[in-house]
Scaffold this motif. Structure first.
Motif, short mmCIF file in Angstrom:
data_model
loop_
_atom_site.label_atom_id
_atom_site.label_comp_id
_atom_site.label_asym_id
_atom_site.label_seq_id
_atom_site.Cartn_x
_atom_site.Cartn_y
_atom_site.Cartn_z
N THR A 10 80.70 -23.73 104.06
CA THR A 10 81.13 -23.03 103.19
C THR A 10 80.25 -21.52 103.74
OG1 THR A 10 80.39 -24.56 101.64
CG2 THR A 10 80.36 -22.26 100.62
N ASP A 11 80.59 -20.51 102.86
CA ASP A 11 80.25 -18.66 103.14
C ASP A 11 79.21 -18.83 102.33
OD1 ASP A 11 79.94 -16.36 103.91
OD2 ASP A 11 82.55 -15.72 103.86
N MET A 12 77.82 -18.38 102.87
CA MET A 12 76.88 -17.90 102.00
C MET A 12 76.60 -16.77 102.19
SD MET A 12 74.91 -21.15 101.82
CE MET A 12 73.65 -20.78 100.40
N ALA A 13 77.36 -15.76 103.05
CA ALA A 13 76.94 -14.57 103.12
C ALA A 13 76.33 -13.66 102.01
CB ALA A 13 78.09 -13.67 104.60
N PRO A 14 75.40 -12.30 102.36
CA PRO A 14 74.76 -11.76 101.02
C PRO A 14 76.09 -10.75 101.29
CG PRO A 14 73.38 -11.40 102.70
CD PRO A 14 74.56 -13.13 102.59
N ALA A 15 75.76 -9.93 99.76
CA ALA A 15 76.82 -9.00 99.56
C ALA A 15 75.81 -7.43 100.95
CB ALA A 15 76.83 -8.62 98.43
N THR A 16 75.17 -7.79 100.38
CA THR A 16 74.35 -7.19 101.03
C THR A 16 73.15 -6.96 101.82
OG1 THR A 16 72.26 -6.16 99.88
CG2 THR A 16 74.46 -5.00 99.71
N LEU A 17 73.27 -5.97 103.56
CA LEU A 17 72.70 -6.75 105.14
C LEU A 17 71.31 -6.14 104.18
CD1 LEU A 17 72.28 -7.04 107.67
CD2 LEU A 17 72.60 -4.93 108.13
N GLU A 18 70.40 -7.18 104.17
CA GLU A 18 68.55 -6.66 104.41
C GLU A 18 67.57 -6.35 105.06
OE1 GLU A 18 64.88 -8.15 101.60
OE2 GLU A 18 66.66 -9.11 101.36
N GLN A 19 67.30 -5.16 106.22
CA GLN A 19 66.62 -5.16 107.44
C GLN A 19 66.01 -6.40 107.07
OE1 GLN A 19 66.61 -1.68 106.77
NE2 GLN A 19 67.71 -1.07 108.67
N ASP A 20 65.20 -6.98 108.69
CA ASP A 20 64.16 -7.74 108.86
C ASP A 20 63.72 -9.33 107.96
OD1 ASP A 20 61.12 -8.29 110.59
OD2 ASP A 20 60.34 -7.40 109.11
N ALA A 21 64.93 -9.72 107.18
CA ALA A 21 64.50 -10.05 106.28
C ALA A 21 65.48 -11.77 107.07
CB ALA A 21 64.80 -10.10 105.16
N THR A 22 65.25 -12.44 107.31
CA THR A 22 66.01 -14.04 107.43
C THR A 22 66.63 -14.07 105.71
OG1 THR A 22 64.41 -14.81 109.00
CG2 THR A 22 65.54 -16.53 108.42
N THR A 23 68.14 -14.29 106.41
CA THR A 23 68.86 -14.60 104.98
C THR A 23 70.29 -15.85 105.59
OG1 THR A 23 68.69 -12.74 104.50
CG2 THR A 23 70.42 -13.80 103.81
N SER A 24 70.87 -16.98 105.07
CA SER A 24 71.60 -17.55 104.79
C SER A 24 72.58 -16.72 105.32
CB SER A 24 70.85 -19.08 104.01
OG SER A 24 72.98 -20.03 104.51
N TYR A 25 73.88 -16.84 106.07
CA TYR A 25 74.70 -16.77 106.45
C TYR A 25 76.59 -17.89 106.49
CZ TYR A 25 73.52 -12.21 106.62
OH TYR A 25 73.36 -10.82 106.80
N MET A 26 75.62 -19.48 105.63
CA MET A 26 76.48 -20.32 106.27
C MET A 26 75.58 -21.98 105.88
SD MET A 26 78.24 -21.41 109.77
CE MET A 26 78.84 -19.93 110.03
N SER A 27 76.51 -22.65 104.88
CA SER A 27 76.41 -23.37 104.69
C SER A 27 76.79 -24.43 105.55
CB SER A 27 75.29 -23.86 103.40
OG SER A 27 77.21 -24.04 102.90
#
Length: 141
Positions: A10-27
């Motif tokens: 499943t795609d979990m990509a956020p709408a915006t890119l946050e610099q220096d932040a670990t973010t989930s992009y897929m499950s």
């Protein structure tokens, strides 16, 4: 012996890119047939978007430890190494022997995270997918 491993991505990509932040992009949900086990050992990822490879500090895989289907660094367990991208590709290796990487008929959920550098250019885009169906690596129990 051949073991079937079932997958649901499943795609979990956020709408915006946050610099220096670990973010989930897929499950990723994984499970095997009843009565069989396997181990999730590595995953090759392909990057998309305008961000440079060098601007992605790390890619990793996390196990959904609290079972809520939402990634949270304080609750979930990182089981993948901190991989980087080269030529738009990254291979995240799962350390052997981790119980969170053992697959059975009970579905387990994982998250693929990315962390752009603080110096990543603004207004760039980023996406990630499994490079191909041949890029899942599993081992026998």
């Amino acid at each position: 012996m051949s073991i079937a491993v079932n997958t649901e991505v499943t795609d979990m990509a956020p709408a915006t890119l946050e610099q220096d932040a670990t973010t989930s992009y897929m499950s990723i949900k994984l499970w095997t047939e009843t009565g069989t086990t396997s181990y999730f050992s590595n995953l090759r990822l392909a990057k998309s978007g305008t961000i440079l490879d060098a601007d992605i500090l790390e890619a990793s895989v996390w196990y959904d430890n609290d079972g809520n289907g939402l990634w949270a660094s304080g609750n979930d367990i990182r089981i993948g190494d901190l991989a980087t991208f080269t030529s738009g590709s990254s291979t995240v290796t799962i350390a052997a022997g981790q119980p969170q990487a053992e697959l059975s008929a009970s579905t387990k959920t994982y998250f693929v995270t990315l962390r752009p550098k603080v110096s990543a250019l603004p207004f760039t885009t980023i996406g990630v997918k499994v490079a191909s169906t041949n890029e899942w690596k599993f081992g026998n129990a």
